[in-house]
Write a protein that holds these residues in place. Structure first.
Motif, PDB file in Angstrom:
ATOM      1  N   UNK A   1       0.834  -1.217   0.000  1.00 26.99           N
ATOM      2  CA  UNK A   1       0.000   0.000   0.000  1.00 26.99           C
ATOM      3  C   UNK A   1       0.856   1.249   0.000  1.00 26.99           C
ATOM      4  N   UNK A   2       0.259   2.359  -0.444  1.00 27.01           N
ATOM      5  CA  UNK A   2       0.997   3.616  -0.508  1.00 27.01           C
ATOM      6  C   UNK A   2       1.479   4.065   0.872  1.00 27.01           C
ATOM      7  N   UNK A   3       0.718   3.709   1.894  1.00 21.86           N
ATOM      8  CA  UNK A   3       1.098   4.103   3.248  1.00 21.86           C
ATOM      9  C   UNK A   3       2.452   3.515   3.637  1.00 21.86           C
ATOM     10  N   UNK A   4       2.805   2.333   3.084  1.00 19.67           N
ATOM     11  CA  UNK A   4       4.096   1.714   3.383  1.00 19.67           C
ATOM     12  C   UNK A   4       5.239   2.600   2.917  1.00 19.67           C
ATOM     13  N   UNK A   5       5.130   3.137   1.723  1.00 21.16           N
ATOM     14  CA  UNK A   5       6.190   3.978   1.174  1.00 21.16           C
ATOM     15  C   UNK A   5       6.245   5.331   1.880  1.00 21.16           C
ATOM     16  N   UNK A   6       5.075   5.856   2.256  1.00 22.64           N
ATOM     17  CA  UNK A   6       5.046   7.124   2.987  1.00 22.64           C
ATOM     18  C   UNK A   6       5.724   6.963   4.345  1.00 22.64           C
ATOM     19  N   UNK A   7       5.358   5.904   5.066  1.00 22.79           N
ATOM     20  CA  UNK A   7       5.957   5.667   6.380  1.00 22.79           C
ATOM     21  C   UNK A   7       7.438   5.326   6.250  1.00 22.79           C
ATOM     22  N   UNK A   8       7.798   4.589   5.173  1.00 19.50           N
ATOM     23  CA  UNK A   8       9.205   4.269   4.959  1.00 19.50           C
ATOM     24  C   UNK A   8      10.031   5.506   4.701  1.00 19.50           C
ATOM     25  N   UNK A   9       9.501   6.426   3.891  1.00 19.59           N
ATOM     26  CA  UNK A   9      10.204   7.679   3.619  1.00 19.59           C
ATOM     27  C   UNK A   9      10.323   8.519   4.891  1.00 19.59           C
ATOM     28  N   UNK A  10       9.263   8.522   5.692  1.00 14.27           N
ATOM     29  CA  UNK A  10       9.308   9.270   6.950  1.00 14.27           C
ATOM     30  C   UNK A  10      10.376   8.694   7.871  1.00 14.27           C
ATOM     31  N   UNK A  11      10.488   7.364   7.923  1.00 14.54           N
ATOM     32  CA  UNK A  11      11.497   6.732   8.773  1.00 14.54           C
ATOM     33  C   UNK A  11      12.904   7.076   8.296  1.00 14.54           C
ATOM     34  N   UNK A  12      13.125   7.073   6.989  1.00 13.34           N
ATOM     35  CA  UNK A  12      14.442   7.419   6.454  1.00 13.34           C
ATOM     36  C   UNK A  12      14.800   8.856   6.802  1.00 13.34           C
ATOM     37  N   UNK A  13      13.836   9.766   6.670  1.00 17.40           N
ATOM     38  CA  UNK A  13      14.085  11.159   7.037  1.00 17.40           C
ATOM     39  C   UNK A  13      14.402  11.294   8.515  1.00 17.40           C
ATOM     40  N   UNK A  14      13.712  10.515   9.323  1.00 10.99           N
ATOM     41  CA  UNK A  14      13.975  10.545  10.766  1.00 10.99           C
ATOM     42  C   UNK A  14      15.389  10.077  11.071  1.00 10.99           C
ATOM     43  N   UNK A  15      15.836   8.996  10.422  1.00 11.27           N
ATOM     44  CA  UNK A  15      17.188   8.487  10.639  1.00 11.27           C
ATOM     45  C   UNK A  15      18.224   9.515  10.190  1.00 11.27           C
ATOM     46  N   UNK A  16      17.981  10.154   9.049  1.00 14.92           N
ATOM     47  CA  UNK A  16      18.909  11.185   8.566  1.00 14.92           C
ATOM     48  C   UNK A  16      18.959  12.366   9.528  1.00 14.92           C
ATOM     49  N   UNK A  17      17.804  12.758  10.056  1.00 13.37           N
ATOM     50  CA  UNK A  17      17.763  13.852  11.020  1.00 13.37           C
ATOM     51  C   UNK A  17      18.498  13.479  12.304  1.00 13.37           C
ATOM     52  N   UNK A  18      18.377  12.200  12.700  1.00 11.73           N
ATOM     53  CA  UNK A  18      18.983  11.758  13.952  1.00 11.73           C
ATOM     54  C   UNK A  18      20.493  11.616  13.834  1.00 11.73           C
ATOM     55  N   UNK A  19      20.950  11.016  12.738  1.00 10.67           N
ATOM     56  CA  UNK A  19      22.364  10.708  12.603  1.00 10.67           C
ATOM     57  C   UNK A  19      23.100  11.622  11.626  1.00 10.67           C
ATOM     58  N   UNK A  20      22.398  12.537  10.976  1.00 11.54           N
ATOM     59  CA  UNK A  20      23.054  13.454  10.062  1.00 11.54           C
ATOM     60  C   UNK A  20      24.130  14.292  10.729  1.00 11.54           C
ATOM     61  N   UNK A  21      23.833  14.975  11.847  1.00  9.33           N
ATOM     62  CA  UNK A  21      24.878  15.762  12.516  1.00  9.33           C
ATOM     63  C   UNK A  21      26.066  14.913  12.958  1.00  9.33           C
ATOM     64  N   UNK A  22      25.795  13.695  13.425  1.00  9.64           N
ATOM     65  CA  UNK A  22      26.890  12.829  13.853  1.00  9.64           C
ATOM     66  C   UNK A  22      27.772  12.446  12.678  1.00  9.64           C
ATOM     67  N   UNK A  23      27.156  12.143  11.534  1.00  4.98           N
ATOM     68  CA  UNK A  23      27.953  11.761  10.365  1.00  4.98           C
ATOM     69  C   UNK A  23      28.781  12.940   9.861  1.00  4.98           C
ATOM     70  N   UNK A  24      28.239  14.155   9.971  1.00  8.43           N
ATOM     71  CA  UNK A  24      28.999  15.332   9.568  1.00  8.43           C
ATOM     72  C   UNK A  24      30.242  15.506  10.430  1.00  8.43           C
ATOM     73  N   UNK A  25      30.076  15.376  11.735  1.00  3.50           N
ATOM     74  CA  UNK A  25      31.220  15.485  12.648  1.00  3.50           C
ATOM     75  C   UNK A  25      32.230  14.379  12.376  1.00  3.50           C
ATOM     76  N   UNK A  26      31.725  13.181  12.115  1.00  5.99           N
ATOM     77  CA  UNK A  26      32.620  12.052  11.848  1.00  5.99           C
ATOM     78  C   UNK A  26      33.446  12.294  10.594  1.00  5.99           C
ATOM     79  N   UNK A  27      32.825  12.798   9.540  1.00  4.14           N
ATOM     80  CA  UNK A  27      33.541  13.054   8.280  1.00  4.14           C
ATOM     81  C   UNK A  27      34.575  14.159   8.453  1.00  4.14           C
TER      82      UNK A  27
END
Length: 280
Positions: A7-33
């Motif tokens: 269902x379309x809701x699967x892709x919407x929720x999947x995209x939301x989860x990916x954005x959440x992970x990027x928001x959570x670990x994005x600053x850490x990955x920047x510092x690491x790089x």
């Protein structure tokens, strides 16, 4: 059945989860790089070369900052807080298995510190020590401040565990002649051991990176979070990012070790259960 489209809701929720992970670990990955920049590197992109220069710099004598000392203090305090949290949470969980007079008041007092702003807890403990005439230290007032943060989590976990604990195991042990201490040592603790490891992980990690409750209680010797905060005002090189990468990696190692310990305990329990079922 395998050919049905999602269902379309699967892709919407999947995209939301990916954005959440990027928001959570994005600053850490920047510092690491950025921590892998060359000797001429700065605090922002673009990167200027790639090297381990700033990690090597952590092992050298610094003009500003006490990396080794602050890390040792944070780790030692975290271990002490972890042991105290596990012991007190276990004792509290066992005590609250039976209702007693004043148990409700004690429960709410135990978790009240979760709703009080951390900086106020730190300020209150620091003022209390000064009124008594004691010096604020990371191993004294700092320990008390950190326990106000870790103990409520440990107690809530133990309450949840014992609320669904099957008491028939204890009754069977007592029928076989086990003393109350033997029941706890050989029956209760082995069953709840994965939960105790989880509480230990909470205690160590929450204490290791706690800033607000340490601010007014550490005294003259900084813990690692306080040292990093102080460095942000006078360190303008990626050595600060290298320190952040090392401490983050250390936290992940602790988490992996804890998960490994839980997995080993469950594997061993399952193995012993299968051996007992075969009559081994």
């Amino acid at each position: 059945m395998h050919g049905r489209s999602r269902p379309k809701s699967f892709y919407v929720l999947g995209a939301f989860f990916i954005l959440f992970v990027l928001f959570l670990y994005g600053p850490m990955s920047t510092i690491f790089i950025l921590s892998f920049q060359g000797p001429e590197g700065g605090l922002t992109f673009p990167m200027r070369g790639v090297s381990l220069n700033w990690f090597r710099n952590l092992t050298e004598k610094q003009m500003v900052g006490d990396f080794a000392g602050s890390f040792a203090r944070s780790f030692a305090l975290g271990v002490i807080v972890m042991l105290c949290t596990v012991a007190i949470s276990l004792a509290g969980g066992l005590a609250f298995r039976h209702r007693f007079r004043g148990s409700g008041v004690i429960f709410y007092l135990a978790i009240a510190s979760l709703i009080v702003p951390s900086i106020l807890v730190s300020l209150g403990i620091g003022l209390q020590f000064r009124i008594i005439g004691w010096d604020t230290t990371w191993y004294g007032s700092g320990l008390g401040a950190h326990l106000t943060w870790t103990l409520p989590f440990g107690l809530l976990i133990m309450f949840a565990i014992f609320n669904r604990f099957n008491k028939s195991y204890e009754e069977a042990a007592r029928d076989l002649g086990a003393s109350p201490w033997q029941v706890i040592q050989h029956v209760v603790i082995p069953i709840i051991l994965p939960s105790l490891i989880g509480i230990a992980l909470f205690g160590l990690t929450l204490s290791y990176d706690e800033f607000a409750r340490t601010l007014m209680t550490a005294g003259t010797d900084n813990t690692l979070p306080l040292e990093i905060y102080a460095m942000t005002t006078n360190v303008t090189t990626p050595v600060l990012y290298a320190l952040g990468s090392v401490t983050s990696a250390f936290s992940f190692v602790i988490i992996v070790l804890a998960l490994g310990a839980v997995t080993f305990v469950r594997w061993r329990r399952a193995r012993h259960g299968s051996d007992a079922g075969r009559g081994v």
